[in-house]
Design a protein around this motif. Structure first.
Motif, PDB file in Angstrom:
ATOM      1  N   LEU A   1      55.886  44.310  64.603  1.00  0.00           N
ATOM      2  CA  LEU A   1      55.515  43.974  63.229  1.00  0.00           C
ATOM      3  C   LEU A   1      56.307  42.765  62.739  1.00  0.00           C
ATOM      4  CD1 LEU A   1      54.025  44.781  60.578  1.00  0.00           C
ATOM      5  CD2 LEU A   1      56.048  46.108  60.033  1.00  0.00           C
ATOM      6  N   VAL A   2      57.612  42.774  62.970  1.00  0.00           N
ATOM      7  CA  VAL A   2      58.463  41.663  62.542  1.00  0.00           C
ATOM      8  C   VAL A   2      58.063  40.376  63.264  1.00  0.00           C
ATOM      9  CG1 VAL A   2      60.827  40.771  62.603  1.00  0.00           C
ATOM     10  CG2 VAL A   2      60.388  43.114  61.851  1.00  0.00           C
TER      11      VAL A   2
ATOM     12  N   LEU B   1      61.655  58.276  74.148  1.00  0.00           N
ATOM     13  CA  LEU B   1      60.343  57.624  74.114  1.00  0.00           C
ATOM     14  C   LEU B   1      59.889  57.386  72.677  1.00  0.00           C
ATOM     15  CD1 LEU B   1      58.456  59.385  77.031  1.00  0.00           C
ATOM     16  CD2 LEU B   1      59.027  56.954  76.870  1.00  0.00           C
ATOM     17  N   TRP B   2      60.105  58.368  71.807  1.00  0.00           N
ATOM     18  CA  TRP B   2      59.733  58.173  70.403  1.00  0.00           C
ATOM     19  C   TRP B   2      60.580  57.084  69.753  1.00  0.00           C
ATOM     20  CZ3 TRP B   2      55.445  58.833  68.174  1.00  0.00           C
ATOM     21  CH2 TRP B   2      54.589  59.869  68.533  1.00  0.00           C
ATOM     22  N   ALA B   3      61.837  56.998  70.132  1.00  0.00           N
ATOM     23  CA  ALA B   3      62.693  55.935  69.606  1.00  0.00           C
ATOM     24  C   ALA B   3      62.202  54.570  70.071  1.00  0.00           C
ATOM     25  CB  ALA B   3      64.136  56.158  70.044  1.00  0.00           C
ATOM     26  N   VAL B   4      61.795  54.473  71.329  1.00  0.00           N
ATOM     27  CA  VAL B   4      61.245  53.209  71.850  1.00  0.00           C
ATOM     28  C   VAL B   4      59.973  52.837  71.106  1.00  0.00           C
ATOM     29  CG1 VAL B   4      60.193  52.121  73.880  1.00  0.00           C
ATOM     30  CG2 VAL B   4      62.304  53.413  74.118  1.00  0.00           C
ATOM     31  N   VAL B   5      59.118  53.816  70.836  1.00  0.00           N
ATOM     32  CA  VAL B   5      57.884  53.549  70.093  1.00  0.00           C
ATOM     33  C   VAL B   5      58.220  52.993  68.709  1.00  0.00           C
ATOM     34  CG1 VAL B   5      55.893  54.634  68.952  1.00  0.00           C
ATOM     35  CG2 VAL B   5      56.441  55.207  71.311  1.00  0.00           C
ATOM     36  N   ALA B   6      59.160  53.624  68.025  1.00  0.00           N
ATOM     37  CA  ALA B   6      59.514  53.184  66.674  1.00  0.00           C
ATOM     38  C   ALA B   6      60.122  51.786  66.675  1.00  0.00           C
ATOM     39  CB  ALA B   6      60.484  54.179  66.037  1.00  0.00           C
ATOM     40  N   VAL B   7      61.097  51.561  67.547  1.00  0.00           N
ATOM     41  CA  VAL B   7      61.801  50.276  67.562  1.00  0.00           C
ATOM     42  C   VAL B   7      60.872  49.149  68.011  1.00  0.00           C
ATOM     43  CG1 VAL B   7      63.660  48.985  68.686  1.00  0.00           C
ATOM     44  CG2 VAL B   7      64.071  51.297  67.844  1.00  0.00           C
ATOM     45  N   SER B   8      60.100  49.380  69.066  1.00  0.00           N
ATOM     46  CA  SER B   8      59.214  48.317  69.548  1.00  0.00           C
ATOM     47  C   SER B   8      58.053  48.076  68.584  1.00  0.00           C
ATOM     48  CB  SER B   8      58.699  48.626  70.951  1.00  0.00           C
ATOM     49  OG  SER B   8      57.935  49.815  70.952  1.00  0.00           O
TER      50      SER B   8
ATOM     51  N   ALA C   1      55.000  41.203  74.546  1.00  0.00           N
ATOM     52  CA  ALA C   1      56.037  42.049  75.148  1.00  0.00           C
ATOM     53  C   ALA C   1      56.296  43.299  74.302  1.00  0.00           C
ATOM     54  CB  ALA C   1      57.324  41.252  75.320  1.00  0.00           C
ATOM     55  N   THR C   2      56.438  43.126  73.003  1.00  0.00           N
ATOM     56  CA  THR C   2      56.701  44.286  72.149  1.00  0.00           C
ATOM     57  C   THR C   2      55.480  45.200  72.073  1.00  0.00           C
ATOM     58  OG1 THR C   2      56.143  42.992  70.180  1.00  0.00           O
ATOM     59  CG2 THR C   2      58.477  43.155  70.765  1.00  0.00           C
ATOM     60  N   GLY C   3      54.303  44.614  72.059  1.00  0.00           N
ATOM     61  CA  GLY C   3      53.084  45.423  72.043  1.00  0.00           C
ATOM     62  C   GLY C   3      52.907  46.215  73.325  1.00  0.00           C
ATOM     63  N   LEU C   4      53.177  45.596  74.466  1.00  0.00           N
ATOM     64  CA  LEU C   4      53.052  46.296  75.742  1.00  0.00           C
ATOM     65  C   LEU C   4      54.118  47.381  75.893  1.00  0.00           C
ATOM     66  CD1 LEU C   4      52.143  43.368  78.155  1.00  0.00           C
ATOM     67  CD2 LEU C   4      50.672  45.250  77.414  1.00  0.00           C
ATOM     68  N   LEU C   5      55.296  47.129  75.382  1.00  0.00           N
ATOM     69  CA  LEU C   5      56.343  48.144  75.424  1.00  0.00           C
ATOM     70  C   LEU C   5      55.955  49.361  74.573  1.00  0.00           C
ATOM     71  CD1 LEU C   5      59.144  48.937  76.423  1.00  0.00           C
ATOM     72  CD2 LEU C   5      60.089  47.770  74.426  1.00  0.00           C
ATOM     73  N   THR C   6      55.404  49.105  73.405  1.00  0.00           N
ATOM     74  CA  THR C   6      54.929  50.200  72.554  1.00  0.00           C
ATOM     75  C   THR C   6      53.825  50.977  73.252  1.00  0.00           C
ATOM     76  OG1 THR C   6      55.434  48.871  70.599  1.00  0.00           O
ATOM     77  CG2 THR C   6      54.004  50.774  70.270  1.00  0.00           C
ATOM     78  N   LEU C   7      52.882  50.262  73.837  1.00  0.00           N
ATOM     79  CA  LEU C   7      51.771  50.906  74.542  1.00  0.00           C
ATOM     80  C   LEU C   7      52.263  51.732  75.724  1.00  0.00           C
ATOM     81  CD1 LEU C   7      48.705  51.240  74.823  1.00  0.00           C
ATOM     82  CD2 LEU C   7      48.710  49.170  76.219  1.00  0.00           C
TER      83      LEU C   7
END
Length: 68
Positions: free
Chosen positions: A30-31, A18-25, A44-50
């Protein structure tokens, strides 16, 4: 007041993933923002992070409930 010292077994593969998903997403978000990617990519990336942060929060609250 006593402090809780987590055991080595408290950190599971799910927690790490989960922490890896937070970091990567988060980095992907940001990119995508800097590169002015389409709105769908940012959402999509914002919702995945959330979602990953929400899962981490729920895991934390459930673990606290069982410790008390």
């Amino acid at each position: 007041m006593t402090t809780f010292q987590p055991k080595a077994t408290d950190t599971s593969a799910t927690h790490t993933a989960l922490w890896a998903v937070v970091a990567v997403s988060g980095i992907a978000n940001l990119v995508a923002s800097v590169a002015q990617a389409p709105l769908v990519v940012n959402l999509a990336t914002g919702l995945l992070t959330l979602a990953a942060l929400t899962a981490l929060g729920i895991r934390h609250l459930r673990a606290r409930q069982y410790r008390a």
